[in-house]
Write a protein that holds these residues in place. Structure first.
Motif, short mmCIF file in Angstrom:
data_model
loop_
_atom_site.label_atom_id
_atom_site.label_comp_id
_atom_site.label_asym_id
_atom_site.label_seq_id
_atom_site.Cartn_x
_atom_site.Cartn_y
_atom_site.Cartn_z
N LYS A 148 -1.91 -16.31 -21.32
CA LYS A 148 -1.16 -17.38 -21.98
C LYS A 148 -0.49 -18.29 -20.97
N GLN A 149 0.08 -17.69 -19.93
CA GLN A 149 0.83 -18.46 -18.94
C GLN A 149 -0.06 -19.44 -18.19
N PHE A 150 -1.28 -19.05 -17.87
CA PHE A 150 -2.15 -19.90 -17.08
C PHE A 150 -3.27 -20.56 -17.89
N ARG A 151 -3.08 -20.63 -19.21
CA ARG A 151 -3.98 -21.33 -20.12
C ARG A 151 -5.41 -20.79 -20.07
N LYS A 152 -5.53 -19.47 -19.90
CA LYS A 152 -6.82 -18.80 -19.92
C LYS A 152 -7.08 -18.14 -21.26
N TYR A 153 -6.07 -18.11 -22.12
CA TYR A 153 -6.18 -17.45 -23.44
C TYR A 153 -7.05 -18.29 -24.36
N LYS A 154 -8.06 -17.66 -24.93
CA LYS A 154 -8.96 -18.35 -25.87
C LYS A 154 -8.79 -17.71 -27.24
N PRO A 155 -8.18 -18.38 -28.20
CA PRO A 155 -7.97 -17.78 -29.53
C PRO A 155 -9.29 -17.55 -30.26
N LEU A 156 -9.26 -16.58 -31.16
CA LEU A 156 -10.45 -16.31 -31.98
C LEU A 156 -10.64 -17.44 -32.99
N THR A 157 -11.89 -17.80 -33.24
CA THR A 157 -12.17 -18.82 -34.26
C THR A 157 -12.53 -18.17 -35.59
N ALA A 158 -13.03 -16.94 -35.55
CA ALA A 158 -13.39 -16.20 -36.76
C ALA A 158 -12.95 -14.75 -36.58
N PRO A 159 -12.65 -14.05 -37.66
CA PRO A 159 -12.24 -12.65 -37.53
C PRO A 159 -13.33 -11.80 -36.88
N ARG A 160 -12.90 -10.83 -36.10
CA ARG A 160 -13.82 -9.96 -35.38
C ARG A 160 -13.88 -8.60 -36.07
N ARG A 161 -14.98 -7.88 -35.87
CA ARG A 161 -15.18 -6.57 -36.47
C ARG A 161 -14.44 -5.49 -35.66
N CYS A 162 -13.72 -4.63 -36.37
CA CYS A 162 -12.97 -3.53 -35.76
C CYS A 162 -13.94 -2.45 -35.30
N ASP A 163 -13.72 -1.90 -34.11
CA ASP A 163 -14.58 -0.83 -33.58
C ASP A 163 -14.34 0.49 -34.30
N SER A 164 -13.19 0.64 -34.92
CA SER A 164 -12.85 1.89 -35.56
C SER A 164 -13.31 1.95 -37.02
N CYS A 165 -12.95 0.94 -37.81
CA CYS A 165 -13.28 0.97 -39.24
C CYS A 165 -14.44 0.05 -39.61
N SER A 166 -14.93 -0.73 -38.69
CA SER A 166 -16.08 -1.63 -38.88
C SER A 166 -15.86 -2.71 -39.93
N GLU A 167 -14.62 -3.09 -40.16
CA GLU A 167 -14.31 -4.19 -41.07
C GLU A 167 -13.87 -5.40 -40.25
N LYS A 168 -14.11 -6.58 -40.80
CA LYS A 168 -13.72 -7.82 -40.10
C LYS A 168 -12.24 -8.10 -40.36
N LYS A 169 -11.38 -7.41 -39.60
CA LYS A 169 -9.95 -7.53 -39.80
C LYS A 169 -9.20 -7.96 -38.55
N ILE A 170 -9.88 -8.11 -37.43
CA ILE A 170 -9.19 -8.46 -36.18
C ILE A 170 -8.95 -9.96 -36.15
N GLN A 171 -7.68 -10.35 -36.05
CA GLN A 171 -7.29 -11.75 -36.05
C GLN A 171 -6.88 -12.25 -34.67
N HIS A 172 -6.57 -11.33 -33.76
CA HIS A 172 -6.08 -11.70 -32.43
C HIS A 172 -7.18 -11.57 -31.39
N ALA A 173 -7.23 -12.49 -30.46
CA ALA A 173 -8.24 -12.46 -29.41
C ALA A 173 -8.02 -11.26 -28.49
N TYR A 174 -9.11 -10.77 -27.91
CA TYR A 174 -9.13 -9.68 -26.94
C TYR A 174 -8.83 -8.31 -27.54
N HIS A 175 -8.59 -8.21 -28.85
CA HIS A 175 -8.37 -6.92 -29.48
C HIS A 175 -9.72 -6.35 -29.92
N VAL A 176 -9.85 -5.02 -29.87
CA VAL A 176 -11.09 -4.37 -30.32
C VAL A 176 -10.84 -3.46 -31.52
#
Length: 134
Positions: free
Chosen positions: A57-85
């Motif tokens: 965030k500090q050095f403007r390298k953070y790229k926000p998610l444009t669409a929800p991502r699939r969770c590795d644990s429950c396999s549902e599209k619930k991830i709203q934050h970038a870089y989370h798995v």
């Protein structure tokens, strides 16, 4: 190449940098994208991953998610934050970091995102009102 196993040349380290930055990096203060990135909360992460996200965030390298991502644990599209798995629900249930998946007691599962949403709603309501009505 039977006799050449592991016979790779090692690279030299090169020379030192030509110059050092005199001024630290600063965001464009009037950028809407920068403002949106700074508002994103960092929760359900271990201290190491929190530091990594804050650096991005500090050095403007953070790229926000444009669409929800699939969770590795429950396999549902619930991830709203970038870089989370792992989604926040699974991370809280399993007591794991949402980015690296390491179990730790130092992970903060509080939800500052709800407070930010309330403030944003209030700002949008006040922004639409006249000065006299506020």
């Amino acid at each position: 190449m039977p006799g050449h196993s592991g016979a790779f040349k090692q690279k030299k380290s090169g020379r030192r940098p030509a110059h050092q930055n005199r001024v630290a990096f600063k965001h464009n203060p009037k950028s809407k994208k920068t403002a949106a990135i700074q508002k994103v909360g960092v929760n359900a992460l271990c201290p190491r991953c929190t530091a990594k996200i804050e650096w991005r965030k500090q050095f403007r390298k953070y790229k926000p998610l444009t669409a929800p991502r699939r969770c590795d644990s429950c396999s549902e599209k619930k991830i709203q934050h970038a870089y989370h798995v792992i989604c926040l629900d699974c991370a809280q249930e399993q007591r794991k970091c949402a980015k690296c998946g390491v179990s730790s007691d130092e992970i903060d599962f509080s939800a500052p995102a709800q407070e930010n949403e309330e403030e944003e709603k209030l700002e949008t309501v006040l922004g639409g009102m006249r000065e006299r009505d506020r």
